[in-house]
Design a protein around this motif. Sequence first.
Motif, PDB file in Angstrom:
ATOM      1  N   TYR B  14       0.843  -1.210   0.000  1.00  0.00           N
ATOM      2  CA  TYR B  14       0.000   0.000   0.000  1.00  0.00           C
ATOM      3  C   TYR B  14       0.876   1.257   0.000  1.00  0.00           C
ATOM      4  CZ  TYR B  14      -3.439   3.490   1.321  1.00  0.00           C
ATOM      5  OH  TYR B  14      -4.230   4.601   1.339  1.00  0.00           O
ATOM      6  N   ILE B  35      -3.845  -5.309  -7.394  1.00  0.00           N
ATOM      7  CA  ILE B  35      -3.641  -5.735  -6.002  1.00  0.00           C
ATOM      8  C   ILE B  35      -4.003  -7.218  -5.882  1.00  0.00           C
ATOM      9  CG2 ILE B  35      -4.301  -5.351  -3.588  1.00  0.00           C
ATOM     10  CD1 ILE B  35      -5.045  -2.475  -4.403  1.00  0.00           C
ATOM     11  N   CYS B  80      -6.296  -3.231  -0.523  1.00  0.00           N
ATOM     12  CA  CYS B  80      -5.243  -3.798   0.324  1.00  0.00           C
ATOM     13  C   CYS B  80      -5.810  -4.361   1.621  1.00  0.00           C
ATOM     14  CB  CYS B  80      -4.178  -2.742   0.644  1.00  0.00           C
ATOM     15  SG  CYS B  80      -3.104  -2.441  -0.753  1.00  0.00           S
TER      16      CYS B  80
END
Lengths: 278, 253
Positions: B14, B35, B80
Amino acid sequence: MRNEDTVMERSSAITKSDITKSMWIYWLGAELSNSYERLQSLIFCASMIPILKKLYKDKEKLSEALKRHLIFFNTEGTLGAAIQGIAIAMEEENARKDSGSSAITSIKTGLMGPLAGMGDAIIWAALMPIIIAVFIPLAKQGSPLGGLLPLILYPAITLGISYMLIHNGYQLGKISILNMLKGNRMKSIIFTANVIGLFMMGALSASYVKLTTPMVVVMAEGSKIVVQDILNMIVPGLLPLVAVYGIYWYLTKRGPYYSRILAAVVVFSLVASILGIL
Amino acid sequence: MDILILAILMGLYYWFARLRLGYTFSSMLLQPVVIGVFVGIISGNMILSMQIGAGLQLVYLGVTSTPGGNVPSDPALAGCIAIPLGVLANMSPEVAIALAIPFGVLGVFVDQLRRTLNAIFVHMADRYAEKADTGGIMRAAFVYPAILGFIIRFPVVFAINYLGESVVQQLLATLPQWLLHSFELMGGILPALGFAITIKVIGKNSLMPFFIMGYFAVVYLKFDVMAAAIFGTCIALLLKLIMFGKEATSNAK
């Protein structure tokens, strides 16, 4: 005298790789040091360092040039490379003749607005969502390619555009760029991007905004009317369209109050959920 | 994978993605589909990870265009947190997405904090410029904002991932049905904000019929996204030919 002149010129000559280096610095850090106070000024200044160090051997002059590029600057970083190219050409000219450093600032400020508008519309509003959306079906099936392909393609395409623009900007100088901006060719490119962008926004809205109502109206004689069925009979997909248009209308009439709209969406969802209307 | 290592890796991811190193590269690192690849690698469950990532991406698809860099919500913070937790708890993508929405909103404030504090480094650069210290300017442009970013970004993601699934599961169990349903609604409406912003950025009210065309090409003709991209591009190119003639395309430069 003439001999001296050529030596001078050679010692300060900007090479193609210097310009490319400048492009990389700007690309690497365009948003990294971004602040509310002066936005991209810091990175623009940093990206000019390889150029300015070559041009101004005198410490005083170098300091002056650095400060010149620390003033407020903000544009769209991909097309912004054109401004870099022009600024480099003008700094080179300025170092040679010491003529009009204020022109550098005014050409930068003059170009950053139009290029930001174009860049936001082409690079961010059209290119990026389309690249992501095209590979979403892969991601939905669980394939990592759905993430990896956009991760590779988007930087590759935008860097290619930047590379072309910074070198062209350097070659053409300020006047040609202004002509290009005004010319028919640019207009036609923007028109094409706008049409593709809007068509895609429509397609994406229909695919991804999800809004239906579970409302059922019970009539006096006991028959039930499912509201969503009636809506579907009139125009299918009406509610998502209303949502997009409503927010767009608010943005145009009232201005870009994103946080306010976000808060409104949150409150609206809570209320609609409690009342059971959506 | 050990939960401590996973939490550290997600925190680092992140931080690095939000560092924005590489203008158009980092903007892709921020997207949930990307991600998803990272979480898939470290958790070993690529399929579920990508599925949650794809679902979350749909919510944030329109929020990619951010004039002036103002994020109306943060897909990276949402991703995240929701993707690793969702994968570990084996949640359905829908539940993981509902979980993510509040974090997306929280991320906005974190970014506002960053851009306010970044002003410090511009003033440092002013002083370096006075001394013609180019190394100092480079540090102010890259190193110091990176350190600041680590301080304000790493802890949030690390802590939530570390405290982990059990807390989140409990939380989800205690939430009433109407609240969960309202998250789903938000997830359905939020893309509308993103698309509306994008239309506003394009800023051509007279061209709105093309938006309507695209919309109903999907509703009535059941176009998928790729088909829309192909037909949209062809329509645009044909219209360009009609409106600007051939010379606009052929006499390059």
